[in-house]
Design an enzyme around this catalytic site. Structure first.
Site, mmCIF file in Angstrom:
data_model
loop_
_atom_site.group_PDB
_atom_site.id
_atom_site.type_symbol
_atom_site.label_atom_id
_atom_site.label_comp_id
_atom_site.label_asym_id
_atom_site.label_seq_id
_atom_site.Cartn_x
_atom_site.Cartn_y
_atom_site.Cartn_z
ATOM 1 N N HIS A 70 0.859 -1.185 0.000
ATOM 2 C CA HIS A 70 0.000 0.000 0.000
ATOM 3 C C HIS A 70 0.896 1.236 0.000
ATOM 4 O O HIS A 70 2.049 1.192 0.430
ATOM 5 C CB HIS A 70 -0.894 0.019 1.230
ATOM 6 C CG HIS A 70 -1.962 -1.027 1.214
ATOM 7 N ND1 HIS A 70 -3.015 -0.993 2.091
ATOM 8 C CD2 HIS A 70 -2.137 -2.129 0.447
ATOM 9 C CE1 HIS A 70 -3.806 -2.036 1.861
ATOM 10 N NE2 HIS A 70 -3.280 -2.740 0.875
ATOM 11 N N GLU A 99 0.983 3.782 1.889
ATOM 12 C CA GLU A 99 1.472 4.148 3.215
ATOM 13 C C GLU A 99 2.673 3.293 3.627
ATOM 14 O O GLU A 99 3.657 3.810 4.170
ATOM 15 C CB GLU A 99 0.368 3.993 4.279
ATOM 16 C CG GLU A 99 -0.845 4.845 4.036
ATOM 17 C CD GLU A 99 -1.959 4.135 3.267
ATOM 18 O OE1 GLU A 99 -3.140 4.405 3.565
ATOM 19 O OE2 GLU A 99 -1.657 3.314 2.362
ATOM 20 N N CYS A 112 -6.078 1.823 5.970
ATOM 21 C CA CYS A 112 -6.700 0.586 6.441
ATOM 22 C C CYS A 112 -6.067 0.163 7.778
ATOM 23 O O CYS A 112 -5.143 0.818 8.278
ATOM 24 C CB CYS A 112 -6.521 -0.516 5.393
ATOM 25 S SG CYS A 112 -4.807 -1.085 5.232
ATOM 26 N N CYS A 141 -2.232 -0.488 7.533
ATOM 27 C CA CYS A 141 -1.454 0.746 7.420
ATOM 28 C C CYS A 141 -1.460 1.535 8.719
ATOM 29 O O CYS A 141 -0.440 2.119 9.097
ATOM 30 C CB CYS A 141 -1.959 1.570 6.244
ATOM 31 S SG CYS A 141 -1.602 0.761 4.660
#
Length: 153
Positions: free
Chosen positions: A56, A58, A86, A89
């Site tokens: 992701h 992040e 999420c 993260c």
């Protein structure tokens, strides 16, 4: 919620990273990390192209910033991301000791900062951070809507 004068500029850079991800067929999420007025790292979403479910935006930007700082702790840093993080993260954000999270679009289905869960501000963990959402919300959510609309057609 009050944003700093420079927040829009930083979020525009995160949006640029999101657009780059979309160009590769990835869900358009972008992130940057700053330390005061210094850009530490910028990254986009790439779990599909990297065959890595943890890639992701992040996670990618935290890894890059930690390498640049030569420290796994990012105390005092601000993370700008185009979509509310999420659970995975938010866990990484907590472990990195990021001081401030600024995100664009809210994620009512899986958002773990404010929408579904309140990780980082619920006083249940050993680190809390400043969380501000909704910066350039229309631009951030519009990019996601356009991406998914094109995928469905």
């Amino acid at each position: 919620m009050d944003f700093h004068d420079s927040d829009k500029i930083w979020m525009q850079q995160a949006l640029n990273e999101a657009r780059k991800s979309a160009d590769f067929g990835e869900v358009p999420v972008g992130a940057i990390i700053t330390d005061g007025s210094e850009l530490l790292a910028a990254a986009g979403n790439c779990p599909i192209t990297s065959l890595d479910p943890t890639a992701h935006a992040e996670i990618n930007v935290i890894r890059e910033a930690a390498l640049k700082r030569n420290n796994y702790r990012l105390s005092g840093a601000t993370l700008y991301v185009t979509l509310e993080p999420c659970i995975m993260c938010m866990g990484a954000i907590i472990h990195a000791r990021i001081q401030r999270l600024v995100f664009g679009a809210y994620d009512p289905k899986t958002g773990a900062a404010v929408s579904r869960y309140q990780i980082g501000s619920d006083s249940l963990l050993n680190h809390s951070l400043i969380i501000q959402g909704g910066l350039l919300h229309e631009q951030c959510s519009g990019l996601l809507r356009t991406f998914f609309k094109q995928r469905r057609s």
